[in-house]
Scaffold this active site. Structure first.
Site, mmCIF file in Angstrom:
data_model
loop_
_atom_site.group_PDB
_atom_site.id
_atom_site.type_symbol
_atom_site.label_atom_id
_atom_site.label_comp_id
_atom_site.label_asym_id
_atom_site.label_seq_id
_atom_site.Cartn_x
_atom_site.Cartn_y
_atom_site.Cartn_z
ATOM 1 N N THR A 190 97.578 -51.836 98.619
ATOM 2 C CA THR A 190 97.400 -50.998 99.805
ATOM 3 C C THR A 190 98.584 -51.196 100.744
ATOM 4 O O THR A 190 99.199 -52.256 100.737
ATOM 5 C CB THR A 190 96.102 -51.477 100.491
ATOM 6 O OG1 THR A 190 95.017 -51.108 99.669
ATOM 7 C CG2 THR A 190 95.904 -50.925 101.882
ATOM 8 N N GLY A 242 93.162 -56.069 100.828
ATOM 9 C CA GLY A 242 92.413 -57.069 100.064
ATOM 10 C C GLY A 242 91.082 -56.513 99.598
ATOM 11 O O GLY A 242 90.940 -55.295 99.431
ATOM 12 N N HIS A 243 90.127 -57.382 99.402
ATOM 13 C CA HIS A 243 88.841 -56.991 98.832
ATOM 14 C C HIS A 243 88.044 -56.147 99.832
ATOM 15 O O HIS A 243 87.456 -56.672 100.797
ATOM 16 C CB HIS A 243 88.061 -58.246 98.423
ATOM 17 C CG HIS A 243 86.823 -57.926 97.648
ATOM 18 N ND1 HIS A 243 85.562 -58.007 98.190
ATOM 19 C CD2 HIS A 243 86.656 -57.485 96.393
ATOM 20 C CE1 HIS A 243 84.667 -57.641 97.283
ATOM 21 N NE2 HIS A 243 85.307 -57.326 96.184
HETATM 22 N N1 ASP Z 1 91.376 -52.847 100.592
HETATM 23 C C1 ASP Z 1 91.625 -51.887 99.555
HETATM 24 C C2 ASP Z 1 90.306 -51.324 99.091
HETATM 25 O O1 ASP Z 1 89.414 -52.087 98.857
HETATM 26 C C3 ASP Z 1 92.357 -52.443 98.372
HETATM 27 C C4 ASP Z 1 93.554 -53.329 98.667
HETATM 28 O O2 ASP Z 1 93.863 -53.608 99.816
HETATM 29 O O3 ASP Z 1 94.201 -53.763 97.713
HETATM 30 O O4 ASP Z 1 90.189 -50.148 98.928
#
Ligand code: ASP
Length: 332
Positions: A190, A242-243
């Site tokens: 992201t 992130g998650h």
């Molecule tokens: N936060 C993003 C999502 O869960 C993914 C990421 O940041 O890698 O869609």
């Protein structure tokens, strides 16, 4: 990581007002990023921060600067946003984005976006030209077409590495992994940006393709105000990665704003919220923060997160824990 960016104030003679030195910071996604992806990501975050800096240096707004920085990464296949987005379980690119203005807390967010290269620009248009703040799915397409955005063929957003990541995911899932997706080599990251402009206005923006192998209709944290993005001129701005399921449960972006409101500096608040989320929910995240005075906070509980910011004509950047590289900002 101890990173401070003291704001420099310059007196504008004849007007009797002070203008702050603009500041911009970007991230290119947190995760278990493989060695082979490091250089592309570092080059990409440097290009993005320069794209934003150019706008700020010309007297542009924080909102335009964060949009430009995010657009730079949306068109770069090294990042999980726009071209290069990861694929859902059906092999489609489906994107989320949000952008927020700290001046008036105005917000533009879009979700379940297909057929467009720059979801962040559509989100910005929602902020400026819509009575609503959050538009999803087919409605995004209708809104974007009405506002003059061009569609792109959906397959033009799909990269070979995104296809490979989905194949790996589908194989692993057979071995017992479920829809939590991954943040490894395929989860290319992201993107986000936060800026403070010369008028002291703060803006933040985040854009993503989400998670490899995500379910049809899954929406992540990135378009959610207070989770993926937040900006308030009275405090500062935040963009997270992130998650997503954990970030939204923890309202990670706004948690940091709250800690700063309660007196913590950007760096301490960012570290405390990321470690708090990871210990509570057992998943990783990464964050970039700017205080309203331009102090920097960078923290990630994942293995790596690419980031870059500009201070005193130097570009600072890094991707590994405790790594701070720098090089001079060359005139363009
Ligand atoms: N936060 C993003 C999502 O869960 C993914 C990421 O940041 O890698 O869609």
């Amino acid at each position: 990581m101890k990173l401070y960016l003291p704001i420099l104030l310059s007196f504008i003679s004849g007007y009797g007002t002070y203008a702050a030195q603009p500041v911009i910071i970007v991230h290119g996604g947190a995760g278990d990023i493989s060695e082979s992806r490091v250089q592309g990501k570092l080059d990409g975050v440097k290009a993005a921060v320069l794209a934003g800096q150019k706008i700020l240096a010309a007297g542009g707004s924080a909102l335009d600067a964060v949009e430009a920085a995010v657009m730079s990464m949306e068109k770069d296949e090294n990042f999980n946003a726009g071209y290069g987005s990861v694929l859902n379980v059906e092999g489609e690119v489906v994107m989320d984005a949000s952008i927020m203005s700290g001046k008036d807390l105005n917000l533009g967010a879009v979700t379940l976006v297909k057929d467009f290269l720059h979801p962040i620009s559509i989100a910005h248009k929602v902020l400026t030209d819509s009575p609503h703040t959050f538009i999803g799915g087919e409605g995004v397409k209708l809104f974007a077409l009405e506002k003059g955005f061009d569609t792109v063929p959906p397959e033009s957003l799909v990269t070979e590495s995104a296809k490979k990541a989905l194949e790996d995911f589908l194989q692993n899932r057979e071995l017992g992994k479920t829809e939590t997706g991954n943040h490894d080599e395929g989860g290319v990251g992201t993107v986000g940006a936060v800026a403070v402009d010369a008028d002291g206005h703060v803006a933040a923006a985040t854009s993503t393709g989400g998670m490899t192998g995500k379910a049809v209709g899954r929406i992540g944290d990135s378009p959610l105000v207070g989770s993926g993005t937040y900006a308030d001129d009275n405090v500062g701005g935040v963009s997270t990665t992130g998650h997503g399921e954990s970030i939204m449960k923890y309202c990670l972006a706004h948690s940091i704003i709250k800690l700063m409101e309660d007196g913590q500096d950007a760096e301490t608040a960012t570290r405390n919220a990321v470690t708090g989320m990871t210990s509570r929910l057992n998943n990783t995240a990464g964050v970039i923060t700017l205080s309203k005075d331009g102090d920097v906070g960078i923290h990630f509980s994942s293995k790596r997160m690419a980031w870059a910011y500009i201070k005193n004509n130097q570009v600072f950047y890094g991707i590994d824990q405790d790594q701070v590289l720098e090089e001079p900002l060359l005139a363009t």
